[in-house]
Structures are given as structure tokens and as C-alpha cells.
Design a protein around this motif. Structure first.
Motif, PDB file in Angstrom:
ATOM      1  N   PHE A 189       0.931  -1.479   0.042  1.00 30.23           N
ATOM      2  CA  PHE A 189       0.070  -0.177  -0.060  1.00 30.23           C
ATOM      3  C   PHE A 189       0.930   1.404  -0.085  1.00 30.23           C
ATOM      4  O   PHE A 189       0.838   2.271  -0.742  1.00 30.23           O
ATOM      5  N   THR A 190       2.153   1.138   0.925  1.00 32.39           N
ATOM      6  CA  THR A 190       3.051   2.315   0.605  1.00 32.39           C
ATOM      7  C   THR A 190       3.323   1.935  -0.734  1.00 32.39           C
ATOM      8  O   THR A 190       3.623   4.050  -0.927  1.00 32.39           O
ATOM      9  N   LEU A 195       4.005   5.056  -5.705  1.00 28.42           N
ATOM     10  CA  LEU A 195       4.592   4.811  -7.096  1.00 28.42           C
ATOM     11  C   LEU A 195       3.106   6.712  -7.957  1.00 28.42           C
ATOM     12  O   LEU A 195       3.416   6.718  -8.559  1.00 28.42           O
ATOM     13  N   GLN A 196       1.965   5.863  -6.949  1.00 25.67           N
ATOM     14  CA  GLN A 196       1.245   6.669  -8.308  1.00 25.67           C
ATOM     15  C   GLN A 196       0.997   8.284  -7.185  1.00 25.67           C
ATOM     16  O   GLN A 196       0.926   9.281  -8.559  1.00 25.67           O
ATOM     17  N   LYS A 197       1.647   8.974  -6.628  1.00 29.81           N
ATOM     18  CA  LYS A 197       1.907   9.966  -6.606  1.00 29.81           C
ATOM     19  C   LYS A 197       3.168  10.337  -7.478  1.00 29.81           C
ATOM     20  O   LYS A 197       2.898  11.584  -8.257  1.00 29.81           O
ATOM     21  N   LEU A 198       3.806   9.291  -7.911  1.00 34.41           N
ATOM     22  CA  LEU A 198       5.310   9.823  -8.988  1.00 34.41           C
ATOM     23  C   LEU A 198       4.527   9.943 -10.621  1.00 34.41           C
ATOM     24  O   LEU A 198       4.841  10.818 -11.701  1.00 34.41           O
ATOM     25  N   GLU A 199       3.441   8.980 -10.424  1.00 36.28           N
ATOM     26  CA  GLU A 199       2.789   8.960 -11.902  1.00 36.28           C
ATOM     27  C   GLU A 199       1.952  10.176 -12.258  1.00 36.28           C
ATOM     28  O   GLU A 199       1.992  10.328 -12.952  1.00 36.28           O
ATOM     29  N   ASP A 200       0.855  10.092 -11.154  1.00 31.89           N
ATOM     30  CA  ASP A 200       0.661  11.659 -10.695  1.00 31.89           C
ATOM     31  C   ASP A 200       1.160  12.902 -11.243  1.00 31.89           C
ATOM     32  O   ASP A 200       1.139  14.157 -12.955  1.00 31.89           O
ATOM     33  N   PHE A 201       2.246  13.081 -11.260  1.00 34.03           N
ATOM     34  CA  PHE A 201       3.641  14.255 -11.527  1.00 34.03           C
ATOM     35  C   PHE A 201       4.541  14.301 -13.073  1.00 34.03           C
ATOM     36  O   PHE A 201       4.706  15.483 -13.692  1.00 34.03           O
ATOM     37  N   HIS A 202       4.083  12.910 -13.351  1.00 33.00           N
ATOM     38  CA  HIS A 202       5.047  12.541 -14.477  1.00 33.00           C
ATOM     39  C   HIS A 202       4.102  12.576 -15.584  1.00 33.00           C
ATOM     40  O   HIS A 202       4.507  13.377 -16.660  1.00 33.00           O
ATOM     41  N   LEU A 203       3.023  12.196 -15.071  1.00 31.04           N
ATOM     42  CA  LEU A 203       2.071  11.950 -16.157  1.00 31.04           C
ATOM     43  C   LEU A 203       1.561  13.876 -16.591  1.00 31.04           C
ATOM     44  O   LEU A 203       1.391  14.022 -17.694  1.00 31.04           O
TER      45      LEU A 203
END
Length: 226
Positions: A189-190, A195-203
Motif C-alpha cells: 500500500f505504501t 508510485l501513484q504520486k510519482l505517476e501523477d507528477f510525471h503524467l
């Protein structure tokens, strides 16, 4: 005992913290904060890396800088994932991870333009076009001309593509489990959150096309991440 050196370092750090706060009971939370304050973000030591030798200390220092180390581990993880995915797709018309994800994306849409699919699949035009060509050739995707613009083509998954996708889902689930390894549920979960936080940034940068050159990359780092 291979971890003896680490245990010795931890004991030494506990002694250092005890000297800073004599007579006080040290909590795990306090020690964690103290430990993080001792971490040098410019040169992280690691005993797990088997690829590097010891000939060039400057190169090692650069490689083990925190951001560089994380980036390098991302590259390794992506390569492991591709190896597992390739195994999972054996004996199917799907050759690469991009073939699978393109088909999965199409499964969730009635239709897309080729450009839309390539963008959703995070590919460059040339490689994305090749993936679409393979899927069409295998009968997994169909294409037709746009009624209003003959130069534009729509694509959609075929029934054959749906059947294939469902047949490989179990093997791809195994890939997901293999990639996450022996992480606990809490760790998963962590990791997912980070990874979702990074995905939002890079997307966001990918869609806005903010990084188109080495200069763009340098300027953004200097203005926003330094």
C-alpha cells in the motif's frame, strides 16, 4: 554473520543519541528521526549492489546519490518486469508489454484514434504505430476510416482480442505478484501510494509536453526541484 556490521552501526548510533539525551528513554520514533538526520542524501552507501566494482570512487559517489540511486532502481525494476511479462506472454501473438497494455487500454474504450492509444500507452509515435500494426495483423484490433476525416482512422479491440486478453490475465496477475515480491500488505500500500504520486507528477508533464529537451529538463530542475 553478514549483517553484523549494520548491527554495530545501529548500536553506535543508539549510543550517540543516548549521549545527546542523557538519562532519557529513547523511543523508536525518536531514533528514527535521529537516524534520518544522519543519512547523507548526497552519498548513500549500499552493500547490496553487485554490479559495480570499486575502481572509481567518484563514479560510485554519483551513482549512490539518493535521487540517482532511486532512478537506477526504477530502471532495474522496469527491466525485471519486462522479463517476467515476456515469459507470461509466451505462446501468444503479444510480443511485448506495450502490446499487452495497448490491448488492455482498447478493452476499456469503444474506440480510439491511433494517436490517442499511443498517448495513453506512453509511447513514441514510431514504436506505438508498430505495436498497433502488429495487433491489427494478428486480428486482435480492427481499424476503419473516420466518417468525417478520411485521413484519420479509428481502432478497436476485436472479439479475438478480448478472448486473448482474458486468457492471459491470470499469467499477468502472476507477473504483478512476482514484481511486488515479498513485500508485506502494508508495504504494498505504501509503495502504491508513492508510485501513484510519482505517476501523477510525471503524467502531468507528459501530457503538457513540458520536457522536450535536455535544456527543459535542466531548467525545470533548477526552478522547481532544487
Amino acid at each position: 554473520m553478514k549483517s553484523y556490521q549494520l548491527i554495530h552501526q545501529l548500536i553506535t548510533l543508539v549510543e550517540d543519541l543516548d549521549e545527546e539525551q542523557p538519562g532519557k528513554e529513547i523511543s523508536l520514533q525518536q531514533f528514527t528521526g535521529f537516524l534520518l538526520s544522519k543519512v547523507n542524501s548526497s552519498a548513500i552507501e549500499t552493500n547490496n549492489e553487485t554490479r559495480f566494482g570499486k575502481n572509481d570512487e567518484k563514479t560510485l559517489e554519483i551513482a549512490y546519490q539518493l535521487d540517482n540511486n532511486i532512478g537506477r532502481l526504477f530502471v532495474f525494476m522496469s527491466r525485471y518486469a519486462k522479463l517476467y511479462i515476456k515469459k507470461a506472454l509466451e505462446e501468444t501473438p503479444l510480443l511485448t508489454a506495450e502490446d499487452f497494455t495497448a490491448l488492455a487500454i482498447l478493452m476499456t474504450h469503444d474506440k480510439l484514434s491511433k494517436t490517442e492509444l499511443i498517448k495513453h500507452n506512453l509511447q513514441e509515435k514510431t514504436s506505438g504505430t508498430e505495436v498497433i500494426r502488429r495487433l491489427i495483423s494478428a486480428g486482435l484490433v480492427t481499424q476503419w476510416n473516420d466518417a468525417k476525416d478520411k485521413r484519420s482512422k479509428h481502432i478497436a479491440i476485436t472479439n479475438e482480442g478480448r478472448k486473448l486478453l482474458y486468457s492471459v490475465f491470470a499469467d499477468m496477475n502472476n507477473v504483478g505478484k512476482m514484481i511486488t515480491g515479498k513485500l508485506s500488505l502494508a508495504e504494498k500500500f505504501t509503495l502504491q501510494y508513492l508510485l501513484q504520486k510519482l505517476e501523477d507528477f510525471h503524467l502531468d508533464h507528459y501530457e503538457k509536453k513540458t520536457i522536450l529537451s535536455k535544456t527543459d529538463l535542466k531548467n525545470f530542475i533548477e526552478d522547481n526541484l532544487s
